[in-house]
Motif scaffolding. Structure first.
Motif, PDB file in Angstrom:
ATOM      1  N   LEU A   1       0.937  -1.216  -0.082  1.00 55.69           N
ATOM      2  CA  LEU A   1       0.125  -0.069  -0.048  1.00 55.69           C
ATOM      3  C   LEU A   1       0.953   1.184   0.065  1.00 55.69           C
ATOM      4  N   LYS A   2       2.040   1.215   0.695  1.00 54.24           N
ATOM      5  CA  LYS A   2       2.891   2.260   0.542  1.00 54.24           C
ATOM      6  C   LYS A   2       3.578   2.605  -0.651  1.00 54.24           C
ATOM      7  N   LYS A   3       3.863   1.187  -1.630  1.00 50.16           N
ATOM      8  CA  LYS A   3       4.410   1.515  -2.854  1.00 50.16           C
ATOM      9  C   LYS A   3       3.364   2.039  -3.919  1.00 50.16           C
ATOM     10  N   LYS A   4       2.220   2.107  -3.445  1.00 45.59           N
ATOM     11  CA  LYS A   4       0.926   2.449  -4.214  1.00 45.59           C
ATOM     12  C   LYS A   4       0.512   3.982  -3.811  1.00 45.59           C
ATOM     13  N   HIS A   5       1.258   4.344  -2.768  1.00 45.23           N
ATOM     14  CA  HIS A   5       0.886   5.877  -2.369  1.00 45.23           C
ATOM     15  C   HIS A   5      -0.240   5.771  -1.609  1.00 45.23           C
ATOM     16  N   VAL A   6      -1.030   4.863  -1.154  1.00 46.61           N
ATOM     17  CA  VAL A   6      -2.086   4.662  -0.292  1.00 46.61           C
ATOM     18  C   VAL A   6      -1.938   4.953   1.113  1.00 46.61           C
ATOM     19  N   LEU A   7      -0.670   4.426   1.608  1.00 44.81           N
ATOM     20  CA  LEU A   7      -0.091   4.899   3.086  1.00 44.81           C
ATOM     21  C   LEU A   7       1.204   5.631   3.009  1.00 44.81           C
ATOM     22  N   ASP A   8       1.329   6.403   4.151  1.00 49.15           N
ATOM     23  CA  ASP A   8       2.590   6.911   4.070  1.00 49.15           C
ATOM     24  C   ASP A   8       3.612   6.164   5.089  1.00 49.15           C
ATOM     25  N   ASP A   9       3.067   5.266   5.795  1.00 49.73           N
ATOM     26  CA  ASP A   9       3.875   4.517   6.802  1.00 49.73           C
ATOM     27  C   ASP A   9       3.700   3.026   6.714  1.00 49.73           C
ATOM     28  N   ALA A  10       4.852   2.068   6.413  1.00 52.83           N
ATOM     29  CA  ALA A  10       4.812   0.928   6.164  1.00 52.83           C
ATOM     30  C   ALA A  10       4.691  -0.152   7.666  1.00 52.83           C
ATOM     31  N   THR A  11       5.006   0.675   8.629  1.00 51.97           N
ATOM     32  CA  THR A  11       4.950   0.054   9.946  1.00 51.97           C
ATOM     33  C   THR A  11       4.012  -0.873  10.398  1.00 51.97           C
ATOM     34  N   CYS A  12       4.359  -2.312  10.595  1.00 49.52           N
ATOM     35  CA  CYS A  12       3.255  -3.156  10.856  1.00 49.52           C
ATOM     36  C   CYS A  12       2.603  -2.887  12.446  1.00 49.52           C
ATOM     37  N   VAL A  13       1.389  -2.885  12.492  1.00 47.06           N
ATOM     38  CA  VAL A  13       0.573  -2.624  13.600  1.00 47.06           C
ATOM     39  C   VAL A  13       0.703  -3.575  14.653  1.00 47.06           C
ATOM     40  N   LEU A  14       1.228  -4.786  14.082  1.00 49.50           N
ATOM     41  CA  LEU A  14       1.303  -5.978  15.342  1.00 49.50           C
ATOM     42  C   LEU A  14       2.553  -6.265  15.632  1.00 49.50           C
ATOM     43  N   CYS A  15       3.655  -6.187  14.944  1.00 53.61           N
ATOM     44  CA  CYS A  15       4.886  -6.261  15.464  1.00 53.61           C
ATOM     45  C   CYS A  15       5.858  -4.679  15.539  1.00 53.61           C
ATOM     46  N   ASN A  16       4.941  -3.655  15.193  1.00 54.72           N
ATOM     47  CA  ASN A  16       5.697  -2.322  15.275  1.00 54.72           C
ATOM     48  C   ASN A  16       7.349  -2.351  14.493  1.00 54.72           C
ATOM     49  N   GLN A  17       7.170  -3.072  13.452  1.00 59.19           N
ATOM     50  CA  GLN A  17       8.415  -2.791  12.651  1.00 59.19           C
ATOM     51  C   GLN A  17       7.974  -2.741  11.210  1.00 59.19           C
ATOM     52  N   ALA A  18       8.871  -2.144  10.466  1.00 52.94           N
ATOM     53  CA  ALA A  18       8.879  -1.690   8.979  1.00 52.94           C
ATOM     54  C   ALA A  18       9.604  -2.654   8.297  1.00 52.94           C
ATOM     55  N   ARG A  19       9.110  -3.225   7.445  1.00 51.79           N
ATOM     56  CA  ARG A  19       9.983  -4.320   6.320  1.00 51.79           C
ATOM     57  C   ARG A  19      10.079  -3.381   5.059  1.00 51.79           C
TER      58      ARG A  19
END
Length: 350
Positions: free
Chosen positions: A97-115
């Motif tokens: 979703l970040k690649k498609k510019h839908v979201l600004d942040d790719a941080t996971c809400v479960l593990c709080n880490q960005a891939r």
């Protein structure tokens, strides 16, 4: 007439045509049996043309077999579609979703880490788990060792995460990775390294414990025999419990604990409940840790835990327990020397 005008290969196709003298000519879609156009047939035709242009490689055939097998699985259609979307990286993950510019942040809400690259991470975990299942199968067939499925998965993921932490450098490079070096504790701490070893042929396990100061000098070391337990994490937990019990008796105020079992470290540091099979051991460890002024528990690579490993392997030669104060036997001298050498290098390159 036809044979005289056209190429022989084309002649065969022309002669196969069924011409009607009673109906008018009409458009016909040759890639469908009913002659009607469909998007599916276009996609199929494009795929076939691509394979022809690239050559009929074994990888292309394997891919076709894979997709065919996937769609013929005895699973609900939604599961098969999910698997297809995973393979095509079409799931609406935060990264996509970040690649498609839908979201600004790719941080996971479960593990709080960005891939950074989710597909590589998922693929690595998939391969690790698959390897673990294969290893579990081999141990059952050839060594008659049964392992619980969640233990197999945890072991495989721990190994994958440990490997991911290691960065390999040229030996001649001054920046030798700190991951594979033993590091001394802070000035007012002592460091306890623990490890476990299994001896299935004797139905026992062994634990190794070594307590060292900031100079790498041995304060006390121990090899102890324990009853056989079911899986690796249990062994490591028992080793940590025994090490803490000994340190509590010696009156150590501040202690740094090191183990190469990532699952155990995560369970204690994050209060995880994934290791319910030996939750009582974790509770005993946590109670003992509360009795020290300060405790730090960290995960280390196996190469930074060699002294404890050799002490654990030594238990097959003893009946119960052996302890050494201010020294160790010759079988760990080389590992101790390497650890002290690492301290010297740290001082030189500071």
């Amino acid at each position: 007439m036809v044979r005289a005008l056209f190429n022989p290969n084309l002649v065969q196709k022309i002669l196969k045509l069924q011409v009607s003298v009673y109906s008018e000519d009409s458009l016909y879609w040759s890639h469908e049996k009913n002659g009607s156009f469909s998007v599916k047939s276009v996609y199929r035709n494009l795929q076939q043309n691509q394979h022809l242009s690239n050559g009929q490689s074994s990888s292309g055939r394997s891919e076709a077999v894979f997709w065919k097998s996937l769609w013929h699985l005895k699973l609900p259609k939604k599961m098969k579609v999910f698997a297809w979307r995973v393979c095509q990286e079409k799931l609406p993950t935060y990264l996509n979703l970040k690649k498609k510019h839908v979201l600004d942040d790719a941080t996971c809400v479960l593990c709080n880490q960005a891939r950074v690259r989710g597909s590589d991470s998922l693929l690595a975990r998939f391969v690790a788990i698959t390897w673990g299942l294969w290893d579990r199968r081999n141990k059952r067939i050839y060594e008659n060792i049964s392992m619980h499925i969640h233990v197999t998965v945890n072991n495989a993921l721990s190994l994958q995460q440990e490997y991911a932490q290691v960065e390999l450098f040229d030996v001649s490079n001054q920046k030798i990775t700190k991951v594979v070096r033993w590091h001394p504790p802070p000035n007012d701490f002592l460091k306890l390294n623990i490890d476990g070893a299994t001896f299935p042929e004797h139905s026992i396990v062994g634990i190794g414990v070594v307590l060292r100061d900031q100079y790498g000098e041995v304060v006390v070391a121990c090899s102890k025999v324990e009853k056989e337990v079911s899986f690796v994490e249990f062994i490591e937990a028992v080793a940590l419990l025994r090490g803490l019990q000994l340190c509590a008796q010696w009156g150590v105020p501040k202690i740094m604990l090191e183990t190469d079992c990532l699952v155990l470290v995560n369970a204690l540091n994050e209060n995880s409940v994934c290791l319910t099979d030996f939750a009582f051991i974790l509770q005993d460890i946590q109670r003992l840790m509360e009795g020290f002024q300060e405790v730090k528990l960290v995960h280390v690579n196996r190469l930074r835990n060699l002294v404890a490993y050799f002490l654990a392997r030594h238990t097959w030669l003893i009946d119960d327990i052996c302890m050494w104060w201010d020294y160790c036997l010759s079988f760990v001298n080389q590992a101790l020397w390497l650890d002290k050498l690492a301290i010297c290098k740290d001082i030189l390159f500071e």
